[in-house]
Design an enzyme around this catalytic site. Structure first.
Site, PDB file in Angstrom:
ATOM      1  N   ARG A 133       0.822  -1.211   0.000  1.00  0.00           N
ATOM      2  CA  ARG A 133       0.000   0.000   0.000  1.00  0.00           C
ATOM      3  C   ARG A 133       0.856   1.262   0.000  1.00  0.00           C
ATOM      4  O   ARG A 133       0.492   2.271  -0.614  1.00  0.00           O
ATOM      5  CB  ARG A 133      -0.920   0.000   1.230  1.00  0.00           C
ATOM      6  CG  ARG A 133      -1.972  -1.088   1.255  1.00  0.00           C
ATOM      7  CD  ARG A 133      -3.195  -0.717   0.452  1.00  0.00           C
ATOM      8  NE  ARG A 133      -3.900   0.421   1.029  1.00  0.00           N
ATOM      9  CZ  ARG A 133      -4.832   0.323   1.962  1.00  0.00           C
ATOM     10  NH1 ARG A 133      -5.187  -0.874   2.428  1.00  0.00           N
ATOM     11  NH2 ARG A 133      -5.432   1.399   2.433  1.00  0.00           N
ATOM     12  N   TYR A 147      -8.550  13.448  -7.497  1.00  0.00           N
ATOM     13  CA  TYR A 147      -9.192  14.602  -6.862  1.00  0.00           C
ATOM     14  C   TYR A 147      -8.573  14.833  -5.490  1.00  0.00           C
ATOM     15  O   TYR A 147      -8.188  13.890  -4.800  1.00  0.00           O
ATOM     16  CB  TYR A 147     -10.706  14.410  -6.735  1.00  0.00           C
ATOM     17  CG  TYR A 147     -11.143  13.201  -5.936  1.00  0.00           C
ATOM     18  CD1 TYR A 147     -11.412  13.305  -4.566  1.00  0.00           C
ATOM     19  CD2 TYR A 147     -11.307  11.957  -6.546  1.00  0.00           C
ATOM     20  CE1 TYR A 147     -11.826  12.203  -3.829  1.00  0.00           C
ATOM     21  CE2 TYR A 147     -11.715  10.848  -5.817  1.00  0.00           C
ATOM     22  CZ  TYR A 147     -11.968  10.976  -4.467  1.00  0.00           C
ATOM     23  OH  TYR A 147     -12.375   9.878  -3.744  1.00  0.00           O
ATOM     24  N   PRO A 148      -8.466  16.099  -5.079  1.00  0.00           N
ATOM     25  CA  PRO A 148      -8.041  16.417  -3.712  1.00  0.00           C
ATOM     26  C   PRO A 148      -9.256  16.554  -2.802  1.00  0.00           C
ATOM     27  O   PRO A 148     -10.363  16.860  -3.266  1.00  0.00           O
ATOM     28  CB  PRO A 148      -7.331  17.755  -3.884  1.00  0.00           C
ATOM     29  CG  PRO A 148      -8.064  18.414  -5.018  1.00  0.00           C
ATOM     30  CD  PRO A 148      -8.544  17.301  -5.931  1.00  0.00           C
ATOM     31  N   MET A 149      -9.046  16.327  -1.518  1.00  0.00           N
ATOM     32  CA  MET A 149     -10.147  16.463  -0.570  1.00  0.00           C
ATOM     33  C   MET A 149      -9.614  16.808   0.816  1.00  0.00           C
ATOM     34  O   MET A 149      -8.438  16.621   1.113  1.00  0.00           O
ATOM     35  CB  MET A 149     -10.978  15.179  -0.499  1.00  0.00           C
ATOM     36  CG  MET A 149     -10.216  13.977   0.006  1.00  0.00           C
ATOM     37  SD  MET A 149     -11.305  12.582   0.410  1.00  0.00           S
ATOM     38  CE  MET A 149     -12.173  13.236   1.844  1.00  0.00           C
ATOM     39  N   SER A 150     -10.498  17.334   1.638  1.00  0.00           N
ATOM     40  CA  SER A 150     -10.177  17.654   3.029  1.00  0.00           C
ATOM     41  C   SER A 150     -11.342  17.249   3.911  1.00  0.00           C
ATOM     42  O   SER A 150     -12.446  16.969   3.435  1.00  0.00           O
ATOM     43  CB  SER A 150      -9.912  19.156   3.196  1.00  0.00           C
ATOM     44  OG  SER A 150      -8.761  19.564   2.503  1.00  0.00           O
ATOM     45  N   LYS A 151     -11.092  17.206   5.215  1.00  0.00           N
ATOM     46  CA  LYS A 151     -12.152  17.001   6.192  1.00  0.00           C
ATOM     47  C   LYS A 151     -12.630  18.357   6.713  1.00  0.00           C
ATOM     48  O   LYS A 151     -11.828  19.271   6.913  1.00  0.00           O
ATOM     49  CB  LYS A 151     -11.656  16.142   7.354  1.00  0.00           C
ATOM     50  CG  LYS A 151     -11.370  14.693   6.986  1.00  0.00           C
ATOM     51  CD  LYS A 151     -12.614  13.974   6.504  1.00  0.00           C
ATOM     52  CE  LYS A 151     -12.343  12.490   6.300  1.00  0.00           C
ATOM     53  NZ  LYS A 151     -13.518  11.805   5.714  1.00  0.00           N
ATOM     54  N   HIS A 174     -16.339   3.582   6.116  1.00  0.00           N
ATOM     55  CA  HIS A 174     -16.041   4.174   4.811  1.00  0.00           C
ATOM     56  C   HIS A 174     -15.177   3.222   3.985  1.00  0.00           C
ATOM     57  O   HIS A 174     -15.391   3.047   2.779  1.00  0.00           O
ATOM     58  CB  HIS A 174     -15.319   5.503   5.030  1.00  0.00           C
ATOM     59  CG  HIS A 174     -15.232   6.363   3.811  1.00  0.00           C
ATOM     60  ND1 HIS A 174     -16.321   6.956   3.217  1.00  0.00           N
ATOM     61  CD2 HIS A 174     -14.155   6.739   3.064  1.00  0.00           C
ATOM     62  CE1 HIS A 174     -15.937   7.662   2.167  1.00  0.00           C
ATOM     63  NE2 HIS A 174     -14.632   7.542   2.055  1.00  0.00           N
TER      64      HIS A 174
END
EC number: 1.3.98.5
Length: 251
Positions: A133, A147-151, A174
């Site tokens: 991994r 794609y970028p992401m945030s919390k 999730h």
């Protein structure tokens, strides 16, 4: 203060998105175009050597839409090595015709929400599953989605104010969705807190682009995303083997 998540970190990643300056490229005579493509081919051959000795990975995809034409996705064991690749690429003559449109820096990560479970109590860096991994072999799948992401940190919907056990449960639930797509979608998560504008960069690979739509849709209804996730722009593309680059640039 809430307990911060700990991560296992692997290869550093650069997603380098470029737009081809077709107007300027057309002005070149075929001989100059061929010289530039040959120089690019030698560069990619050297990249392949690095891949074959297990010191990195790379792939190229043709991006759809007007955000970019190409993405060069490179993984290396240090930021210095990644920067060396970036600088060498920018010194190629053809780089003058490949205009930067977007980039993303991250490091492949596995959080302790999941890593301890995978390692089963042993040193996680010695566990084959964990290492696969952290230092992934990029699959030659037909399609890519990045794609970028945030919390979120928004009032009651603040991920970072949740207790560790609640975050672990949400991430575990999730992750069950992601695992249900095993064999259909391969996912690489790059942590980018302190590295780039979002907190993670997500790269998906599949031979069926509709699987991207399915997995992202399903995850949007999961609480970890529906309540706590924020997303940046999505990029989707088709695999571009290095031997097909010349065909792309042939007028």
């Amino acid at each position: 203060m809430n307990e911060a998540v700990k991560t296992l970190d692997g290869w550093f990643c650069l997603h380098d998105f470029r737009s081809i300056d077709w107007a300027a490229w057309r002005e070149l005579n075929p001989a100059n175009q061929e010289l530039m493509l040959n120089e690019l081919s030698h560069f990619l051959s050297d990249m392949e050597i690095t891949k074959n000795i297990g010191e990195g990975e790379h792939t190229i995809y043709s991006i759809l839409g007007q955000k970019a034409d190409l993405v060069f996705f490179t993984l290396r064991d240090s930021l210095e090595a990644l920067n060396e690749v970036e600088n060498r690429f920018n010194k190629l003559a053809i780089a003058d015709y490949l205009l930067p449109t977007y980039s993303y820096i991250s490091v492949v990560e596995l959080s302790n929400y999941l890593a301890s479970h995978m390692a089963g109590g042993e040193d996680p860096y010695q566990n084959k599953g964990v290492r696969a991994r952290l230092y992934p072999a990029l699959p030659p799948k037909k399609h890519i989605c990045f794609y970028p992401m945030s919390k979120k940190r928004d009032g009651a919907d603040n991920w970072y104010m949740l207790p560790m056990d609640e975050r672990q449960k949400l991430i575990r639930d999730h992750g069950l969705i992601g695992r249900s797509y095993a064999g259909k979608v391969q996912q690489i998560i790059g942590g980018s807190i302190g590295f780039d504008d979002y907190e993670w960069g997500v790269t998906l690979f599949s031979d069926d682009a509709l699987e991207f739509k399915r997995i992202v849709t399903e995850m949007r209804f999961d609480e970890a995303s529906a309540r706590y996730a924020e997303f940046g722009s999505f990029f989707i593309g088709n695999l571009l083997p290095s031997e097909n680059l010349s065909k792309l640039f042939t007028m």
